[in-house]
Design an enzyme around this catalytic site. Structure first.
Site, PDB file in Angstrom:
ATOM      1  CD  GLU A   1     -31.026   7.397 -34.345  1.00  0.00           C
ATOM      2  OE1 GLU A   1     -31.117   6.493 -33.492  1.00  0.00           O
ATOM      3  OE2 GLU A   1     -30.716   7.195 -35.524  1.00  0.00           O
TER       4      GLU A   1
ATOM      5  CG  MET B   1     -29.370   0.284 -35.527  1.00  0.00           C
ATOM      6  SD  MET B   1     -30.805   1.406 -35.394  1.00  0.00           S
ATOM      7  CE  MET B   1     -30.017   2.836 -34.713  1.00  0.00           C
ATOM      8  CB  THR B   2     -28.395  -0.014 -41.674  1.00  0.00           C
ATOM      9  OG1 THR B   2     -29.124   1.007 -40.995  1.00  0.00           O
ATOM     10  CG2 THR B   2     -28.896  -0.147 -43.092  1.00  0.00           C
TER      11      THR B   2
ATOM     12  CB  ILE C   1     -21.724   1.539 -39.524  1.00  0.00           C
ATOM     13  CG1 ILE C   1     -22.605   0.310 -39.841  1.00  0.00           C
ATOM     14  CG2 ILE C   1     -21.621   1.781 -38.016  1.00  0.00           C
ATOM     15  CD1 ILE C   1     -24.108   0.500 -39.604  1.00  0.00           C
TER      16      ILE C   1
END
Ligand SMILES: Cc1cc2nc3c(=O)[nH]c(=O)nc-3n(C[C@H](O)[C@H](O)[C@H](O)COP(=O)(O)OP(=O)(O)OC[C@H]3O[C@@H](n4cnc5c(N)ncnc54)[C@H](O)[C@@H]3O)c2cc1C
Length: 383
Positions: free
Chosen positions: A247, A127-128, A159
């Protein structure tokens, strides 16, 4: 130290806990130092865990899983924390597995889940990006449809499992003109074998050193169009929002269990260590502070048990999961810091588990959604 008994524990889970403890003692603990140095675990750990039935314990049997519940996953997370194991990013792998369980088409589930459960594929989610983390709607990685494929361009950072990833979920924009509605999740299978995929450095961290954390680059990375997760484009943000409570609870469970481990190490130390002719445990300051930490951990455990049951019942809402994530990780950092103080100078030496627990804890307030974002999500329910 008497821990509160978790209402969800039963005999079968107690046996399972023994097996997990043995697996960690033989397959993980002896290798931690070596993995810390090179910054990633042995690839074989994943397949060994798959063979031992420790991956996808709550994946339905028809997809190769053990058909258990999230309680099995919680047992593994607690045992990892108890042993001080942060190198094995199993939690991330299970998060990825549940994106496939929750959002995949029947064909995608059949194709990917058995491989995630066996450890043939290691799961990672990207995502990041260098320019955006908390603000997911601002991701810039672009996926453009080109015939039967998507061409993906962009970069990701921080990641987990980026080094070993066999199934990588990439958060990207299929419609850059839209914010949330422009986001899709696209799966790259065995990405390291694909032209257009580059792995950058393994990042040096202050803690969790044995866990691989990588930069990833995509330059015209070609992925079959059928790897779009779910039925249609533009669902990514909603898919992310649906999976995030799980999560966040995973992080919270690890937080409380790690802080419990810190308190146990500390009790063992203050019972033996002497200063001014007394054991440290005999000083009122030690007794009161540790009594307070024990109280906080008991409260944390009870809240975790509540959240866990809600998740199993399909009722864990985003705000409650956010409360668990921020509060438990905040307490983890406070408790570990306070425990370390009782070790004096030895607490600063990495050969003492408390030092490692301290360094490993800090990131818990940052990833999985920074704690400020958790408070924002909770505050929205108060409007
Ligand atoms: C060890 C590690 C493993 C990770 N693993 C993964 C992974 O597997 N996959 C992945 O995609 N990402 C991963 N991340 C990234 C992580 O999720 C992000 O670092 C995190 O979401 C924060 O994003 P950022 O670093 O861009 O910080 P920013 O978004 O720049 O935020 C910086 C700080 O600003 C503050 N802030 C931001 N927004 C607000 C707001 N709205 N209100 C108040 N304060 C705010 C917070 O204090 C925040 O910590 C990992 C990170 C680390 C360190």
């Amino acid at each position: 130290m008497k821990k509160s008994d978790s209402s969800w524990m039963d005999e079968e889970l107690a046996l399972f806990r023994d097996n997990v403890r043995k697996f960690i003692a033989t397959e993980i603990t002896p290798f931690e130092e070596q993995w810390d140095e090179r910054q990633y675990v042995d690839r074989a750990l994943w397949t060994k865990a798959g063979t031992a039935g420790l991956l996808g314990t709550d994946v339905p049997e028809e997809y190769g899983g053990a058909g258990g519940t999230f309680a099995h996953e919680a047992v593994i997370l607690q045992e990892q924390a108890r042993a001080g194991n942060t190198s094995w990013a199993k939690g991330v792998h299970e998060i990825v597995t549940h994106y496939i369980v929750g959002c995949g088409t029947p064909e995608q589930k059949k194709r990917w889940l058995p491989k995630l459960v066996s450890g043939e594929m290691v799961g990672a989610i990207a995502m990041t990006e260098p320019g955006t983390g908390s603000d997911l709607q601002a991701v810039r990685t672009r996926a453009e449809r080109d015939g039967d494929s998507y061409l993906i361009n962009g970069s990701k950072t921080f990641i987990s499992n980026g080094h070993h990833a066999g199934l990588l979920i990439i958060v990207c924009k299929t419609d850059p003109a839209s914010a949330a509605k422009g986001i899709s999740l696209i799966v790259a299978e065995h990405p390291t074998t694909l032209p257009g995929f580059k792995r950058g450095r393994l990042l040096h961290k202050i803690g969790q050193k044995g866990q691989d954390t990588a930069e990833l680059f995509f330059e015209n990375l070609r992925v079959p169009a059928e790897n779009l997760l779910g039925e249609r484009e533009g669902q990514g943000f909603y898919q992310l929002m649906n999976q995030l409570p799980r999560e966040r609870l995973i992080i919270a469970i690890g937080a409380i269990a790690a802080a419990e481990a810190a308190l146990e190490h500390t009790l063992a130390y203050v019972r033996e260590r002497k200063a001014f002719g007394k054991r440290l445990l005999e000083f009122q300051n030690t007794r009161f502070r540790l009594a307070e930490r024990h109280t906080e951990l008991t409260l944390g455990r009870v809240f975790i048990d509540h959240c866990l049951q809600r998740l199993i019942d399909g009722q864990l809402d985003a705000a409650t999961a956010s409360m668990a994530k921020w509060w438990c990780t905040q307490k983890q950092c406070e408790i570990v810091d306070e425990c370390l103080q009782f070790f004096g100078g030895y607490g600063y030496m990495l050969e003492y588990p408390i030092a490692r627990l301290y360094a490993d804890a800090r990131v818990q307030k940052i990833y999985g959604g920074a704690n400020e974002i958790m408070k924002e999500l909770i505050a929205r329910t108060l409007d």
